[in-house]
Structure formats: structure tokens, C-alpha cells
Design a protein around this motif. Structure first.
Motif, PDB file in Angstrom:
ATOM      1  N   LEU A   1     -85.345  32.456 117.972  1.00 41.97           N
ATOM      2  CA  LEU A   1     -85.033  31.461 117.458  1.00 41.97           C
ATOM      3  C   LEU A   1     -86.518  30.463 116.933  1.00 41.97           C
ATOM      4  CD1 LEU A   1     -82.795  29.435 120.219  1.00 41.97           C
ATOM      5  CD2 LEU A   1     -82.688  29.820 118.160  1.00 41.97           C
ATOM      6  N   LYS A   2     -87.935  31.772 117.870  1.00 43.20           N
ATOM      7  CA  LYS A   2     -89.154  31.129 117.262  1.00 43.20           C
ATOM      8  C   LYS A   2     -89.222  32.124 116.168  1.00 43.20           C
ATOM      9  CE  LYS A   2     -93.639  31.782 118.867  1.00 43.20           C
ATOM     10  NZ  LYS A   2     -94.532  32.399 119.827  1.00 43.20           N
ATOM     11  N   ASP A   3     -88.539  32.903 115.649  1.00 47.49           N
ATOM     12  CA  ASP A   3     -88.836  33.906 114.766  1.00 47.49           C
ATOM     13  C   ASP A   3     -87.937  33.685 113.075  1.00 47.49           C
ATOM     14  OD1 ASP A   3     -90.132  35.953 115.986  1.00 47.49           O
ATOM     15  OD2 ASP A   3     -87.861  37.326 115.559  1.00 47.49           O
ATOM     16  N   ILE A   4     -86.764  32.888 114.208  1.00 48.72           N
ATOM     17  CA  ILE A   4     -86.210  31.782 112.683  1.00 48.72           C
ATOM     18  C   ILE A   4     -86.664  30.926 112.087  1.00 48.72           C
ATOM     19  CG2 ILE A   4     -84.114  30.997 113.047  1.00 48.72           C
ATOM     20  CD1 ILE A   4     -82.891  32.347 113.776  1.00 48.72           C
ATOM     21  N   GLY A   5     -87.191  30.230 113.343  1.00 51.83           N
ATOM     22  CA  GLY A   5     -88.409  28.612 112.674  1.00 51.83           C
ATOM     23  C   GLY A   5     -89.498  29.409 112.158  1.00 51.83           C
ATOM     24  N   ALA A   6     -89.981  30.557 112.083  1.00 52.82           N
ATOM     25  CA  ALA A   6     -91.218  31.218 111.683  1.00 52.82           C
ATOM     26  C   ALA A   6     -90.689  31.146 109.774  1.00 52.82           C
ATOM     27  CB  ALA A   6     -91.921  32.726 112.096  1.00 52.82           C
ATOM     28  N   ALA A   7     -88.932  31.619 110.200  1.00 53.54           N
ATOM     29  CA  ALA A   7     -88.306  32.121 108.575  1.00 53.54           C
ATOM     30  C   ALA A   7     -88.669  31.178 107.764  1.00 53.54           C
ATOM     31  CB  ALA A   7     -87.707  32.602 108.757  1.00 53.54           C
ATOM     32  N   PHE A   8     -88.702  29.574 108.446  1.00 50.30           N
ATOM     33  CA  PHE A   8     -88.031  28.745 107.785  1.00 50.30           C
ATOM     34  C   PHE A   8     -89.622  28.088 107.505  1.00 50.30           C
ATOM     35  CE2 PHE A   8     -84.103  27.696 109.868  1.00 50.30           C
ATOM     36  CZ  PHE A   8     -83.047  26.895 108.930  1.00 50.30           C
ATOM     37  N   GLY A   9     -91.174  28.471 108.122  1.00 50.72           N
ATOM     38  CA  GLY A   9     -91.965  28.301 107.223  1.00 50.72           C
ATOM     39  C   GLY A   9     -92.527  29.395 105.911  1.00 50.72           C
ATOM     40  N   ARG A  10     -91.962  30.097 106.396  1.00 48.08           N
ATOM     41  CA  ARG A  10     -92.185  31.159 105.585  1.00 48.08           C
ATOM     42  C   ARG A  10     -91.608  30.230 103.471  1.00 48.08           C
ATOM     43  NH1 ARG A  10     -91.787  34.372 109.797  1.00 48.08           N
ATOM     44  NH2 ARG A  10     -89.709  35.096 108.888  1.00 48.08           N
ATOM     45  N   VAL A  11     -89.846  30.543 104.246  1.00 49.42           N
ATOM     46  CA  VAL A  11     -89.533  29.165 103.195  1.00 49.42           C
ATOM     47  C   VAL A  11     -90.925  28.367 102.395  1.00 49.42           C
ATOM     48  CG1 VAL A  11     -87.244  28.112 102.309  1.00 49.42           C
ATOM     49  CG2 VAL A  11     -87.254  30.223 103.568  1.00 49.42           C
ATOM     50  N   ASP A  12     -91.072  27.083 103.269  1.00 47.52           N
ATOM     51  CA  ASP A  12     -91.330  26.360 102.756  1.00 47.52           C
ATOM     52  C   ASP A  12     -93.254  26.395 102.362  1.00 47.52           C
ATOM     53  OD1 ASP A  12     -89.619  24.294 104.180  1.00 47.52           O
ATOM     54  OD2 ASP A  12     -90.576  24.609 105.952  1.00 47.52           O
TER      55      ASP A  12
END
Length: 108
Positions: A61-72
Motif C-alpha cells: 500500500l505504501k508502494d502504491i501511494g508512492a506510485a500515485f505520487g509518481r503519476v502526479d
């Protein structure tokens, strides 16, 4: 008509931000359901394997959150090690991947 004239659909080199968000949201929702089930089962028994699963899900879930940041910030789909594009096929399987397969193998 010769068979070689038919061309297979070409795959895009990158996922769009919308596609990436959809895949990440699906992964996040799936993991949250799993985490809730583990937490509910954990109330009934203090089980070490469940604690390990819970920790693993929280890391994902932390990795997924970081991936959302990379999309942003526009870096989604770019390897954090070699700065090359991560193949779409890898992102379809593991949408929160931070590295290409080669760099992932070298860091493991």
C-alpha cells in the motif's frame, strides 16, 4: 491476401496517467480488502503468519501511494535506477513497480 499483411495491434509504450491511476486504484482497493480481512481474522487469534501478511500488505500500500505520487509528478513508468521506461507489460502486471526488471534483479 498474404497473411503477413495483417498487423497485430501495437502496444503503447507508456500507460496514460488515467490508465495508471485506474490500475493503481484497483490494486489499492484489492489490498485494502485483503488487509481488512486479515485484521478481522486477527481479532480472533494472534497469528504470526497473519502479522507477516499484514506487514507485507502495508508495504505494498505504501508502494502504491508512492506510485500515485509518481503519476502526479510525471515520473510514473520511468525506472528509478536507470531512468529508462518501464515496459508497459510490467506495469500492467505490477502497476506500482519502481524499477525495470533488470534493475530490480540487480538490486535484489
Amino acid at each position: 491476401m498474404p497473411l503477413d499483411t495483417a498487423r497485430p495491434e501495437s502496444r503503447p509504450e507508456r500507460l496514460t496517467a488515467h490508465e495508471a491511476r485506474q490500475r493503481l486504484e484497483h490494486e489499492r482497493d484489492s489490498r485494502l480488502v485483503q488487509l481488512k480481512a486479515i485484521e478481522e481474522a486477527g481479532r480472533e487469534a494472534d497469528d504470526h503468519p497473519m502479522a507477516v501478511q499484514k506487514d507485507s500488505l502495508q508495504r505494498v500500500l505504501k508502494d502504491i501511494g508512492a506510485a500515485f505520487g509518481r503519476v502526479d509528478d510525471g515520473t510514473y513508468g520511468t525506472c528509478q535506477e536507470c531512468a529508462q521506461p518501464i515496459p508497459v507489460e510490467r506495469l500492467e502486471i505490477l502497476p506500482y513497480a519502481r524499477c525495470c526488471v533488470g534493475c530490480q534483479r540487480r538490486s535484489a
